[in-house]
Design an enzyme around this catalytic site. Structure first.
Site, PDB file in Angstrom:
ATOM      1  N   ARG B 229      24.198   9.503 -11.866  1.00 49.06           N
ATOM      2  CA  ARG B 229      25.234  10.524 -11.774  1.00 49.06           C
ATOM      3  C   ARG B 229      24.926  11.587 -12.814  1.00 49.06           C
ATOM      4  O   ARG B 229      24.429  11.270 -13.905  1.00 49.06           O
ATOM      5  CB  ARG B 229      26.619   9.926 -12.081  1.00 49.06           C
ATOM      6  N   GLU B 258      27.733  19.478  -9.324  1.00 50.54           N
ATOM      7  CA  GLU B 258      27.089  19.700  -8.030  1.00 50.54           C
ATOM      8  C   GLU B 258      28.007  20.497  -7.100  1.00 50.54           C
ATOM      9  O   GLU B 258      29.211  20.303  -7.145  1.00 50.54           O
ATOM     10  CB  GLU B 258      26.746  18.339  -7.404  1.00 50.54           C
ATOM     11  N   HIS B 276      20.811  15.847  -4.489  1.00 50.41           N
ATOM     12  CA  HIS B 276      21.535  14.573  -4.345  1.00 50.41           C
ATOM     13  C   HIS B 276      21.255  13.941  -2.982  1.00 50.41           C
ATOM     14  O   HIS B 276      22.159  13.781  -2.146  1.00 50.41           O
ATOM     15  CB  HIS B 276      23.041  14.791  -4.559  1.00 50.41           C
TER      16      HIS B 276
END
Lengths: 311, 323
Positions: B229, B258, B276
């Site tokens: 993360r 993000e 991601h």
């Protein structure tokens, strides 16, 4: 001043320094100046240092009357006419083994990067596209049927790495090897049973365009081709056509037929990962290759057996 | 659609997920939690895990019983608050382990061998013009540290064993079955390796666990790979360490905010930046979506949730079905 030596390829600064400490090193000049250079300097050149992708021409060997050794800073010697070198009484050495691990790493890296489209994902971020939506889904890399064309040193190292990915490994080559993997004498038969085909065979007259349209069609629209060997092993026109027409799923290519020229069509495709022949181009490996190349030269001039002779 | 249980979806569902959910539930969709108003009919949520599910949202959905995230990480969900309210939370472990491990090894090698930069060099015509691409770092001679030896970390280790590199790891406790070297702190691990793969869970306890000190310990040949993360890494410290050459390179699939990626990272050549996509294959996203949906179906059928988060282990037994 040590023996007179002609350097055809670029070398790591550290390798070059070691070379210059023991030899009278001459750099091969730009094309326009070569004829003059040979006229004035050919006499007395006892060694040539060259890269695997450059090799040395028969004409060049003939024009260096005192040449005793050609030391390749690389593993491939497909750009040297071995019979001609032998007839001229010229020894030839290469640098095997030291680059095996890096090239095998690169082969598996290409496979993962093609199937997961990582360079395209990096472009997605750098081009500012991410806030507008995700990258398209990609394909799984592990648990596949992996085919290896040429289970030599590098092919074997690729197989070792693939063992961690839970798939099935098969190979082709002139001879069956004492391994557990399935063997196919025919490359097209191997391709038909593979999701990913790794080309790791040495380039030679026998392997020229070995990967042709029939092999590519056997690999099929879901198949992925990885080439870390030499461009000449693949029929590049057939490969480009298969990729452009969707008859082949994707490709990871570190080598091309006419380097550094890459077919224009490949540059426009998203299902390929293209590398500028960097299989062994790490600092660690180039250092080790340079040292082995120097060991061969030193042994030659000391009259000792050559560590890694080809001829 | 009266008589059907209402389920709220948060984030983009794929066509398969929409179809599977639509066959069982009265589905209402929202892009993120902020777009959701008060709705007493909503009893379940299926989320992509990228929008916060907190007390404020739970207040607006007073009859919420089950939250299923299509991810293994559940740091976007206030699980303590959910447990307090008797809301069961499920995630999608295991089905993504292989994919994450493939991806992590691919990202590691792409970062070391500078694939995107090498491709940029080639596609821009620089190779053709006679400019050799600079020699890259190698995996050879490196020691790989894995921060977080859970399910995914274990599969990453198995992949890397085949590459014949020494492996060390950090976890809260040693893994007796692991042949690799255990470190009881991140600092100890970072000091002992030059290649650090971060697979720690997100959340408050791991926030900025990878800070300036850890990066300094990793050293000037250091390579950081983050597939966990964005919150786990102090992004400002990372940018500074890369700019100053305190570490060599980084491969990042996750970021603090993000889908925004700091301009300072975009300016660096020695980083690989991915949107991601660790689990983003047809195969695995399909399995993750199906497992999340199976969880809510099981719950509203009166069966046990299949894969509750550990904190909800006591809640995963279905209360008597409402009629």
């Amino acid at each position: 001043m040590g023996p007179k030596l002609l350097q055809l390829c670029t070398l790591l600064p550290s390798t070059h320094d070691k070379l210059a400490a023991h030899y009278e090193v001459h750099q091969w000049p730009a094309e326009a100046a070569r004829e003059e250079w040979l006229r004035d300097n050919a006499s007395g050149v006892r060694a040539v240092v060259t890269g695997g992708h450059l090799g040395i021409t028969n004409e060049m060997i003939d024009r260096l009357p005192d040449l005793g050794i050609v030391a390749i800073n690389g593993v491939g010697y497909d750009r040297v006419d071995l019979d001609h070198a032998k007839a001229a009484g010229v020894r030839l050495t290469n640098t095997p083994d030291v680059l095996t691990d890096d090239v095998a790493d690169l082969a598996v890296a290409l496979m993962l990067n093609v199937m997961r489209r990582l360079p395209a994902a990096d472009r997605h971020v750098r081009d500012g596209l991410w806030p507008h939506g995700p990258q398209a889904l990609t394909r799984r890399a592990s648990g596949r049927r992996y085919g290896i064309v040429g289970l030599g040193r590098i092919g074997h190292a690729i197989a070792e790495r693939l063992a961690g990915f839970g798939g099935r490994i098969a190979y082709s080559g002139p001879n069956r090897k004492p391994v557990d993997h399935d063997y196919h004498a025919d490359v097209a038969a191997l391709a038909a049973k593979s999701d990913v085909l790794f080309v790791a065979t040495a380039a030679s007259a026998a392997t020229r365009a070995l990967i042709d349209r029939a092999v590519l069609d056997a690999l099929g629209p879901e198949g992925v081709l990885i080439n870390v060997a030499r461009g000449s092993v693949i029929d590049e026109d057939a490969l480009v056509a298969a990729l452009a027409e969707g008859r082949l799923g994707g490709a990871g290519l570190d080598v091309f037929v006419d380097e550094p020229h890459v077919p224009e069509t490949l540059l426009g495709l998203e299902n390929v990962v293209l590398a500028p022949h960097v299989g062994s181009a790490t600092r660690e490996t180039r250092e080790a290759m340079g040292n082995l190349m120097l060991d061969n030269l030193d042994a030659f001039f000391a009259g000792r057996p050559l560590p890694t002779p080809v001829v | 659609m009266s008589g059907r249980v209402r389920v709220l979806t948060l984030g983009d569902m794929g066509a398969d997920e929409e179809k599977a959910l639509g066959a069982h539930f009265d589905v209402v969709a929202a892009a993120d939690a902020g777009a959701v108003g008060r709705d007493e009919a909503v009893r379940g949520i299926v989320t992509r895990g990228r929008t916060p599910i907190n007390a404020a949202l739970m207040d607006r959905l007073p009859n919420l019983e089950a939250v299923a995230t299509i991810s293994v990480g559940y740091d976007s969900i206030d699980v303590a608050e959910a447990v307090r309210r008797g809301i069961v939370v499920s995630h999608t472990p295991d089905v993504l382990n292989d994919e994450m491990a493939d991806f992590t090894v691919g990202l590691l090698l792409a970062t070391l061998r500078r694939f995107p930069a090498a491709e940029r060099h080639l596609r821009a015509g620089r190779w053709r013009n006679g400019e050799e691409f600079p020699y890259s770092p190698s995996l050879r001679g490196r020691t790989v540290g894995i921060a977080g030896m859970g399910r995914i970390g274990g599969v990453i280790a198995r992949r890397l064993e085949a590459f014949d590199v020494p492996i060390a790891y950090f976890a809260r406790s040693p893994r007796p079955a692991s042949p690799h070297t255990y470190h009881d702190s991140l600092l100890s691990l970072a000091s002992a390796c030059d290649t650090l793969i971060v697979v720690l869970p997100g959340g408050a306890t791991t926030r900025h666990a990878i800070d300036a000190e850890i990066l300094k310990a990793l050293g000037p040949d250091g390579v950081l790979i983050n597939v966990a993360r964005g919150s786990v890494v102090d992004e400002t410290a990372l940018v500074e360490a890369l700019q100053r050459g305190e570490i060599l390179a980084a491969g990042l699939d996750v970021f603090a905010d993000e889908p925004r990626v700091p301009d300072a990272l975009l300016a660096l050549e020695q980083v690989v930046l991915l949107p991601h996509v660790g689990t983003a294959t047809h195969h695995t996203r399909g399995r993750m979506g199906q497992l999340a949906i199976d969880n809510v179906i099981a719950w509203f059928d009166g069966r046990d949730i299949l894969t509750p988060v550990p904190e909800c282990a006591g809640l995963d037994r279905r209360r008597p079905a409402r009629t």
